[in-house]
Structures are given as C-alpha cells and as structure tokens.
Design a protein around this motif. Structure first.
Motif, PDB file in Angstrom:
ATOM      1  N   LYS C  47      -2.158  -0.690   1.441  1.00  0.00           N
ATOM      2  CA  LYS C  47      -1.257  -0.063   2.277  1.00  0.00           C
ATOM      3  C   LYS C  47      -1.965   0.948   3.660  1.00  0.00           C
ATOM      4  CE  LYS C  47       2.835  -0.076  -0.202  1.00  0.00           C
ATOM      5  NZ  LYS C  47       2.920   0.221  -1.723  1.00  0.00           N
ATOM      6  N   ASP C  53       3.237   0.146   5.522  1.00  0.00           N
ATOM      7  CA  ASP C  53       3.140  -0.698   5.627  1.00  0.00           C
ATOM      8  C   ASP C  53       2.463  -1.519   4.087  1.00  0.00           C
ATOM      9  OD1 ASP C  53       3.348  -0.698   8.588  1.00  0.00           O
ATOM     10  OD2 ASP C  53       5.158  -2.237   7.153  1.00  0.00           O
ATOM     11  N   CYS C  54       2.412  -2.711   3.938  1.00  0.00           N
ATOM     12  CA  CYS C  54       1.822  -3.495   2.486  1.00  0.00           C
ATOM     13  C   CYS C  54       0.604  -4.299   3.913  1.00  0.00           C
ATOM     14  CB  CYS C  54       2.417  -4.322   1.795  1.00  0.00           C
ATOM     15  SG  CYS C  54       2.008  -5.713   1.685  1.00  0.00           S
ATOM     16  N   CYS C  57       1.328  -7.911   4.158  1.00  0.00           N
ATOM     17  CA  CYS C  57       2.409  -8.078   4.579  1.00  0.00           C
ATOM     18  C   CYS C  57       2.344  -8.066   6.214  1.00  0.00           C
ATOM     19  CB  CYS C  57       3.227  -6.762   4.194  1.00  0.00           C
ATOM     20  SG  CYS C  57       3.201  -7.366   2.296  1.00  0.00           S
TER      21      CYS C  57
END
Lengths: 592, 143, 430
Positions: C47, C53-54, C57
């Motif tokens: 993260k 946030d990942c 991703c």
C-alpha cells in the motif's frame, strides 16, 4: 429498455485482500448469477490487471454479453480502464456499469464481514437493475483551444507560462499584484545554495516579459469562469475594467502565504523583537542592524502540527520533572494552529540561522524543534549549520514555550528539553517564530469558480494525491506550486512544468471526446414552458417552434432540467429516470 | 443507546443519493481513510443533487426505505453551479409531502459533504443509522 | 521520424508517466525496461502512504495504458548498450535479451511454469519467495508473457512441450537493435543500501531481520505468503515488531549522508498496516527525526500514535542480538528521551535502508555522457532552471534516478510529466 434482450456479465473483484478479505466474493459471484438478465458471472483477483481484463473481454465475446458490470473499486478511478476494455471487446462503453464494493463497502466494514457480504450483494443487484436499462451512446467531440491561462505570477506561475510558451501555446499570465514574483519577491536568499533571490527572480521575470507568446496581466484578478475543458470563457478584471478571454486550459498557481501569528501567540505583537522568519529575512537584508543580538532563539512549528494534544506517553519522561510537566500539559489549552507539517520551515530556519551566524559570528543561535525535517540532500545543510555552532534543541512540543520580557529589551524563553527533561530558561534578544505556509483567502473564491474541492488542510485538492498530483477533478484545469500544499522553490518549479506538460498534451491534441451525458427532449411531451431554458446554467436549452431543444456540446449533464421539467419531457442520457428508479427499487426489494 | 429489544433487532435500510463530484467522492474518501460505519446505507450515484426528481425520494419511501439521505456539494461549490440550490428548494417541499403521507419528516435528511470530508460522511451514516433505528421501521411498510 | 520519437529508459512509475504524457500528444515512445515487466518498485509495494491505496491497483491501469497505447512500444527484458548523436537525432543501441518466449504468442496461462522442475528465489519478492526457471515476475506483469531464466534453466524442454500456444522458443538469440530517437529520458530508479554493511544489525545472518521492501512483499496479497504477515524463520505471526530508521542514511561512514526522504513515511504506513492485519502485535519505530512532512502526513502520524498505538522511540539502536534457539531478536538502544540504555525483545525487525543509486546507474551515465553527483545519482543540470535535465542536452531524467530530491510517488510522477514537457520544448525547436 434496450431493443435487445439484456445479457449481463458480472465480474466481481477480490482486489487481492482489499475486498476478498472482507466480502465473501465466491458467494457474491454465485448470487449474481441468480439475478434476472445475468448470463454470466465470475470472480477475478485483480480485474484491472492484464489477466483480469483479458478474462473480461473473453467472456464478453464467448457469452455474447451486451451489458457488463464490474463489482470492485470506485468508478472514479477505474471506470475509464474498464470502459476501454469493453470498447476493445466491441461493446459501446455506455453499456458498462460499476458496483463500488470496496471504498463504499469492504473498506468501511472491515469488522462486519457477514453484513458487508450482504451489502455487496445488494450493491450488485442494484447495478444489475440499472444495467438492464443502459443504452449505447455516441460521444460528441470537443474542440480544444490552444491558448492557456495561468492564474498567479509567482515562480510556479511563471515557470508554467514559460513551459507552455516553449511548447508553442499562447498563454495569459494573470497576477493580482502589480508585479510578478509572488512570495519570492519578499525573500532574501534561497536555500541550499544561498543564492540571492533577486538573482534568480529577475532573469525569469525578464524571460516572461520578453516572451512573445505570454501576455502578462498584472493587477488583474479572475472574476468569473464559464465553460468547460477546451472552451473556458474567463472574465478578468483590473481596476474595474473587465476583459474576456477564451482559453483551452487553466493552470492555477495561486500559491500560499506565510502564517502571521495572531497577537499574543508566543507574545507576538506584544513584546518587541519577536518576529516571524519572513520578518527576520527582511531584517537580514538591511545593511546595518543597530544592535546585533547576543542570542537568537528560533521556535519551530508555531501554528503548525497542532493536532489535538493526545495522551502523552509520560513513561518516557524522567521522573523528577514528571509531576510538574503533567500539570503543565493538562493545563495547556489546545494551541492554535493548523494540523499539517509545512515541510519547508525546518530548512528555512536553518537557512536563516546560518545567515545570522554569517552576519554576526558571535551570536548564539538556538533552534527549538520537535523533529528536524530536512530531507533529501539538505541533510548536508543541516550538518553545515551544526558545524557553524547553531544549536538544535529538541523540546517537548506539547508544552508551549513561554516568553517573558526582561529589562533592557531582553526576553527569556522557557521550554522543556525533551532529552533531559530539564526546564530550559534561555535569555535572548530575538525570538523568531517559524510559521507554516497557509492557503490564501482568495484561493477559496478561485476554487469555487473553478470547481476545485478544498482538502481538509485548506489547500486545493488534486485529483488523486498520489497518482494525479497536478490534475484536478475538472478536465482542463491543473495545479502548480504551493496552492495545493506547501512546497519549496525546486518542487514548485517541477510541479509547474508537470502541469504545463499535462495542459500541453491536452491542447496538442486539438480535440477530445466528452461524455454523452446530455439531456434529450421528447418533443411530444414538451409543452414549451421554457423552464429548462431559464434554469440551465450553460445555456444548453433553447426554445424553437414552442418546443425545447438541447445543444449537446454545451450540456454538462447535471440533470437539473430533467428534474424540473413539469411534464417529464426531458431525460438524461445514461442517467435516466428509469435507471435511477430501478436502482432505488433494487436496493429495497430482493426482487427487481 | 440500548433501547428496547425490538429496536435492537431492527436494521433500517437507508438510501443515500450522492453527487458524483462532492459527496460520492467524500464517501470514497471515508473508504480510503478506513473510517468505519454501519452497513445500513445503499448509495446511488447521480451527477448532481440537482438531478433528483422529488418522485425518486417519494418512490423510495413507497417501496420501503426507512430513511433517505440526500447529499451534495456545499452551497456555492456545486460543480454545475446551482444544482444543489435547486435540490434545497425541493427538499422543503419533500419534508411537507412526507408529513402529509404519514411519514416522519426526520426520515429524510439533506447534508452537504465535500470531496475532502470523509469523516463527515462516515459520521452522517453513523448518526442517521442510529436515529432511524430509534424511529423504527417505515410506517408504510405495515400497509 | 526521429524528431517525434523518444526513448524512456526505465519502466517504473516515473518512466510510465513520461511515456503516457508523450504518447498522449503524438510522440512515439520506446519504453525500455531491463526486467521482464514494467512496474518498477511501485509494483512491489503493498500500500502507498498516506491514502493506503493498494499500490498495484493504482499502478495497473497506467501499466495497461502503456501496453495498449498505439504510440508506446514496450521494449522489455532489454538494456541500453550504446548512445550516439545529439538532440533530435540520437542512435541508441539496445540489446534485446532473449526471453525464449514469443511475446506475441504467449497468453500468460502459466502451464509451462507449473511443469518446470527448477525452483529458484524470486527477485521480485526480494528473494523471499520462489519462482520457476520459466516465470512471470508477478501476476499483473506487463507485458503479460513468461520469461526463461536461462542461467538456471536445465534445458529439459518440458515448457516447450506443454505450451499450447507454441510460444516457447528455446533457440532465441540476443538481438541488438539501433533505435533512432529525438530525445532520451532516464528513469531507472533506485536500489536499497546493502544493510550487511552494518554488521551489528545482523542483516543477512539473522533470518528475522528484514528490509522494508521485504516486509512489503510479506504484506502484499500477491507476495510469497499471500499477504499473511509471518516471520521468515518459523512462519509464526510476529507479536512484537521493530522498525529501525536511517539504516545507512544520514551516515558519514558510508557516504550516504543524505536523507532518503520517504523512509519515515513508509515505516509509519507499514506500522499502521501491520496493526490492521494483526491488532495484537506491538509495533515500535526507532527514529532520529520523524520526517513526516507532506500532504496529510502529520495527521497520519498522529493517528498512528493515538488510534493504532504505534510506539515511537527516539533512538538509533546500537546492536541487534539473536537468540539462537528462538531466533527472536533483542535490540540494545539508548532511549534519548528517557535518557536510559535499554534492551527490548522483538520477533521481527524491519530495517529502513537508505535508497541508493542502482548498481548499473554509473555505467549508464557513462554511456550517455551524463554526470552523476557525489552520491552516484544522475545530476540535474540546475536545480532551478533545469531540474529534470541531465548535463547532456536532449537527455532528461526523472524519478529516484535523480536521488532523494525526488520525494515520493507524486514527485516522481510530476518529474515524469515535466520531462515530457522538456522533450516537447526541445523537439519542437529542432
């Protein structure tokens, strides 16, 4: 309903453990298959990965899907990606819908796994209900004007303007003061090179003024902004005169200002010789200072890092002073200030400390700090300061240092040394307060005009704090410099170049496609009352032959006309009444 | 609050209409920040709070919603300039309409939430869930 | 035409951003990457601070944009071997190492890897996990193709036999190509300081002393433990974890006197992540100055202290000792605030090492004729007037290849965009 039978595909994402760790994804996949009009469902570890997208496209083709739902993160990040995948599989991307089961489910219900799974199923059911009503649309094309507007003539604004001009774009550079330069005009020297600010500023101002593609408008404010990406109509006002310009992109470089402590904070404005770093900077520029100080004490984080005073771990403090300290801390009111760290004040204080030592080698300079936040290669600058005998004392920040006035214009600073726990009484001549950069009041007005949200720290909010640091959520509007958060000069310059790059990319393309989210009038139902024309902010409705018509290129898709129309004659493409009501019903009933 | 056993078992279903630019983003921020809140809300995204036809809200109550939240940008900050003002006007009408229909007007709430107000969004949901739990199920559900 | 073509060396987030900004305005971009996949360091993280946030991703869409963009040509598993020319007309010799897999045919199905008999440590997992000799470095790799590690391959040919797409070609030869470009952008990133240089910390000898990057792999759902935080020696869940800041940073012994800018921030992020995974585990951060500047960061640290209960100890520990039986670790340190010498036991110790130039950065700089600074990072022509220019006209640099003046991910991205503007400025004039 579409003319064809909907064949919906549902793709539920695990997102690693972000969703899969809370929501029972296989359960949701199974449930999706039971919903009306769903022909296919599957789970993906990362739907946004190449593998996930390949699987999505394969499924669309193999199962002849004509509606696609991805249940994963917020559409505000990945919708463009999935829409593009749908297009590649031959599907109009308005037949795609997302179900937010991460930001609005798994991430906020981490300890309610069963209920989160039920909620995820409901969210999927709602998306399926909407998807049943989705229709394909074509997107209108917008022209992008190749002129830009930079708001703010400080170092960031000037850099942005020069970078835009060097890429061949005409740029208006608007500055509210009579002169360009912003905060740098008030500064003496810049760290870490200790160059005279004037030597840096003057050449840049000269380049800006000499550049044929840059029109400089000083003593000018932005008073109104209309329009949208590629076609902004901006009203500039200067001395009660107004001028309208049309630009394709806007870069906001309004900067930030130095916080001036309120009277009384650390006795600022009450006792003499208590000043901010900015005031010290101005003082050091003067050739002769009447009485050189014997000792200068600088206090960091005045008005910054003032989050709530949480429970202090008293076990860390030496026992002898614990009781006294505890009493002081408990009595201390929450000190006024901003919660964030302003990043540049440690370096700024060190710079000024070195300048003081250069001017008055005999003067003792002490800096009281919580953490010394000099990062990057500035660490060497910090070492240099220590080698010049600048003293750094870590004090217990939870206890606000007290300033007392002594005879003959002297002062005493009382603080607690964090490392020894001892009380420090520092007689001195000058107290210098390091204060943060804070947002301009005018920034709020600008933010409203440009529809830029403000973050909780008061600065302008970028589209995504990690991945889109110079974009705003409005296409065509970019951020440069300290307006989005404290930055030093090199950082402001890089951000300005980045904003100019992003604006340049948009303008270089000359055209872009916009969303098909426009209003459509059913002329059979329209009674020509003219309410839509009256309320439309963008002038996208006009009456002709007693019927309303939409100008698609002007419509921004807000939907107010559809909601206000007394005859329900207006519908919004991609946000129709049927679609919204289908979601409402699906949310409340297991059957849809 | 530990009210009567009956209310402790009642889990309200609350619908929240969120505008894309401000309040939906605020709800996302609550997620990114991991601010937890109860699972009772179902969010419907619209581009602007001004999009909300009053019949959307009335249909929601008719179909059994125990509470409805309307969220949008702060006055003056509407991405489409005045959509939220139009919603505010309708809100006054809706409150009256609900009373006439025998639904407690407190079941409908209007809140302005910006994209930067994640905690505010979470607090709104926690508060609304709590309040509507105490009000009990939608009176129309019995009919 | 060379004038509208650019080469980006390095496929991390900075290089990716520069490529997308240039491709978006019509430039053809060769994105050259040494490893089999683009993504760089960000792909290895679990993260990102402070939004949590990942990482993958938010990175994946940009990686996919690069692979799908008609103006971007990915030149992965390749190295720059020579550069000639001047702005507007460079000729770069690129060695395309053989993958022994035809990228155009490979579907990334992985059947070959399932049957490969050779298992070796996976570099992407910082050697904590294993991969086969035919492998994909991580599940979201771009391009989505397998690669054969010929050094460890025993040439049994099973992969070729099992491949349904006929993509394995064990006879591939290295190929040198000359690419004509108008400008070059360097975005090669960083390596970690070799913590074995501080023997008192036991890195390399004690199994439960790991670097922060190794910890990221342990926390990451697609990592060697599937995101379960277990310690290397015995797979137990660690109940007491320590982070040690400034390992090699701000340290005159090694010449890395600078502050790496991001370690304080990521350690607090990791501490918060650990507490989310395992609320009963105690986390202590040993620091000298807590450099939590930047957007939202001070607030994040406050939350770490009050909500997550992370313990902050102002100390640069002297020594770590290992219990030979349990493999638990004891840290001896001076708590400068309490004014005492203490020792504390931990199950896992995470070192936050300095970020240093890549081992091959100097060689690349020499090839390009660009100067490096005293630490070995690419030197910016001028901090104010040329922050993303190297000392060679037409060659630009962004991201951590510039060193710690790049703060964190947003700074790398801004620099990436800034180099795109510079390229446009320079090439429009040529």
């Amino acid at each position: 309903m579409g003319k064809e039978e909907p064949r919906i595909g549902v793709f539920v994402c695990y997102c690693g453990v972000n969703i899969g760790g809370v929501v029972n994804v296989p359960d949701v996949v199974k449930y999706a298959k039971t919903l009306p009009n769903v022909s296919y469902s599957e789970g993906n570890i990362y739907t946004c990965s190449e593998a996930g997208l390949a699987s999505l496209k394969k499924a669309i083709k193999e199962h002849s899907l004509n509606r696609v739902i991805v249940a994963s993160c917020t559409p505000r990040t990945h919708e463009p990606l999935f829409r593009s995948a749908c297009r590649e599989a031959g599907l109009n991307h308005y037949l795609f819908e997302m179900a937010n089961i991460r930001e609005q489910c798994s991430w906020v219900h981490a300890h309610r796994q069963e209920k989160a799974t039920k909620k995820a199923k409901d969210i999927v059911r709602m998306a399926v209900a909407r998807a049943t009503w989705l229709e394909p649309h074509d997107e209108p094309e917008l022209e992008i004007k190749d002129t830009s507007l930079v708001v703010g003539g400080g170092i960031a604004g000037m850099t942005a303007a020069l970078t835009l001009a060097d890429q061949g774009f005409k740029t208006y550079l608007v500055e509210k003061e009579p002169e360009l330069g912003g905060n740098l005009r008030g500064l003496h020297k810049l760290y870490p090179t200790m160059q005279d600010t004037r030597d840096i500023l003057e050449p840049i101002v000269k380049s800006v003024k000499a550049n044929k593609l840059i029109e400089v408008l000083t003593s000018t404010l932005v008073s109104d902004v209309k329009g949208y990406v590629g076609n902004f109509k901006v009203t500039l006002s200067s001395n009660n005169e107004k001028k309208d310009v049309e630009v394709g992109t806007i870069i906001v470089a309004c900067g930030a200002k130095n916080y001036t402590p309120p009277k009384g904070l650390y006795q600022y404005g009450v006792f003499p010789n208590i000043m901010t770093q900015l005031e010290l900077d101005a003082l050091l520029r003067e050739e002769k200072i009447k009485k050189p100080p014997e000792r200068v004490v600088m206090i960091q984080c005045v008005g910054a890092r003032k989050g709530e005073i949480r429970a202090v771990d008293l076990a860390g403090f030496p026992k002898s002073d614990t009781a006294r300290l505890l009493a002081k801390i408990l009595k201390a009111k929450k000190e006024e200030g901003w919660p964030y760290c302003s990043k540049i004040c440690c370096m700024n204080a060190i710079k000024n400390a070195i300048l003081v030592k250069d001017k008055f080698p005999q003067t003792d300079v002490i800096i009281l700090y919580g953490d010394v936040r000099v990062y990057k290669e500035y660490e060497d600058f910090y070492s240099m300061a220590r080698e010049s005998q600048v003293k750094f004392i870590k004090h217990i920040e939870e206890v606000t240092p007290e300033i007392a006035q002594e005879p003959e214009g002297k002062l005493t600073v009382t603080a607690y040394d964090a490392l020894s726990g001892q009380e420090l009484r520092l007689p001195c001549d000058w107290v210098v307060l390091s204060t943060p950069l804070i947002p301009h009041k005018e920034e709020v007005l600008l933010a409203r005009m440009l529809k830029i949200p403000i973050s909780s720290d008061g600065f302008l909010m970028e589209a995504h704090v990690k991945l889109r640091p110079v974009d705003t959520q409005t296409d065509g509007i970019f951020l440069a410099g300290a307006g989005s958060g404290p930055k030093d000069v090199p950082e402001s310059i890089v951000s300005a170049k980045a904003a100019a790059a992003r604006a340049g990319t948009l303008m270089a393309n000359k055209k872009m496609r916009t969303e098909a989210l426009t209003s459509v009038v059913d002329e059979d139902k329209c009674i020509g009352c003219g309410l839509c024309e009256e309320i439309c902010t963008y002038g996208a409705h006009y009456l002709e032959d007693a019927k309303s018509h939409t100008i698609a290129a002007l419509c921004r898709g807000c939907g107010a006309c559809a909601a206000e129309c007394p005859r329900r004659a207006i519908s919004m493409q991609h946000f129709t009444d049927e679609q919204v009501l289908a979601m409402v019903k699906a949310a409340l009933t297991e059957e849809s | 609050m530990q009210e009567a056993k009956v209310e402790a078992e009642f889990e309200p279903t609350i619908l929240a209409f969120c505008c894309n630019w401000c309040s939906y983003a605020g709800a996302d921020l609550a997620g990114t920040s991991r601010f937890e809140y109860p699972t009772n809300v179902r969010i419907i995204r619209v581009m602007c709070s001004g999009r909300l036809d009053p019949t959307f809200v009335l249909s929601a109550f008719r179909w059994g919603a125990d509470g409805v939240l309307i969220t949008g940008c702060h006055p003056g900050d509407c991405h489409y300039v005045q959509g939220n003002y139009m919603m505010e006007r309708r809100f006054a009408f809706l409150k009256e309409a609900l009373t006439h229909l025998g639904i407690e007007p407190e079941r409908l709430k209007l809140e302005w939430i910006s994209a930067g107000e994640g905690e505010k969004f979470a607090a709104l949901i926690r508060d609304a869930t709590q309040r509507i739990k105490q009000l009990g199920p939608n009176p129309l559900k019995a009919t | 035409m060379a004038e509208k073509t650019v080469m980006v060396i390095g496929g991390g987030i900075a290089g990716i951003q520069a490529s997308l900004d240039l491709a978006g305005r019509g430039y053809k971009v060769y994105l050259v990457e040494k490893s089999p996949s683009i993504g760089g360091r960000m792909a290895q993280l679990d993260k990102t601070f402070p939004t949590m946030d990942c990482s993958m991703c938010i990175l994946a869409p940009k990686m996919i944009d690069c692979s799908h963009h008609h103006n971007v040509e990915l030149v992965t598993y390749s190295e720059v071997k020579g550069v000639k020319g001047s702005p507007g007309n460079f000729v770069v010799t690129v060695l395309r190492k053989p993958r022994f897999v035809d990228e155009t045919k490979c579907t990334g199905c992985g059947i070959c890897a399932e049957h490969c008999p050779v298992e070796v440590p996976n570099e992407f997992d910082e050697m904590l996990g294993m991969r086969k000799a035919i492998y994909m470095p991580f599940p979201q790799a771009v391009p989505r193709a397998m690669t054969v590690d010929k050094i460890n391959c025993i040439e049994c040919g099973l992969c070729q036999k099992m491949c349904q797409a006929g993509a394995v070609d064990l006879k591939q030869e290295p190929k040198e190509v000359d690419l004509n470009v108008g400008a070059i952008i360097v975005a090669v990133g960083f390596d970690l300081f070799d913590s074995t240089q501080i023997p008192t910390y036991g890195y390399g000898r004690y199994k439960n002393v790991v670097t922060a990057l190794e910890l990221e792999r342990l926390l990451c759902a697609s990592g060697p433990t599937g995101g379960h935080l277990i310690r290397p020696s015995d797979g137990k869940i660690p109940r007491a974890i320590a982070f040690i800041q400034c390992v090699g940073s701000r340290d005159r012994r090694f010449g890395t006197t600078y502050c790496s800018s991001i370690c304080c921030k990521y350690s607090v992020k990791d501490a918060a992540l650990i507490k989310e995974h395992e609320p009963n585990t105690t986390v202590s951060i040993f620091y000298i100055d807590m450099r939590a500047f930047g957007k939202g960061f001070q607030e994040f640290v406050n939350r770490a202290k009050s909500e997550y209960g992370v313990r902050f100890v102002r100390s640069s520990p002297g020594e770590i000792k290992e219990d030979l039986g349990t493999k638990d670790l004891t840290i001896w340190y001076e708590d400068t605030v309490a004014g005492r010498i203490e020792s504390s036991k931990f199950d896992l110790v995470v070192l936050c090492p300095a970020l240093v130039p890549r081992s091959d950065a100097r060689e690349l700089a020499k090839l390009l004729g660009a100067q490096v600074d005293e630490y070995g990072f690419f030197k910016a022509a001028d901090i104010l007037t040329g922050p993303v220019d190297t000392t060679v006209p037409g060659i630009f640099v962004c991201g951590y290849a510039l060193g710690p003046k790049t703060g964190d991910i947003p700074d790398s991205i801004m620099q990436g965009s800034a180099t795109a503007a510079r390229v446009a400025e320079v090439l429009e004039r040529v």
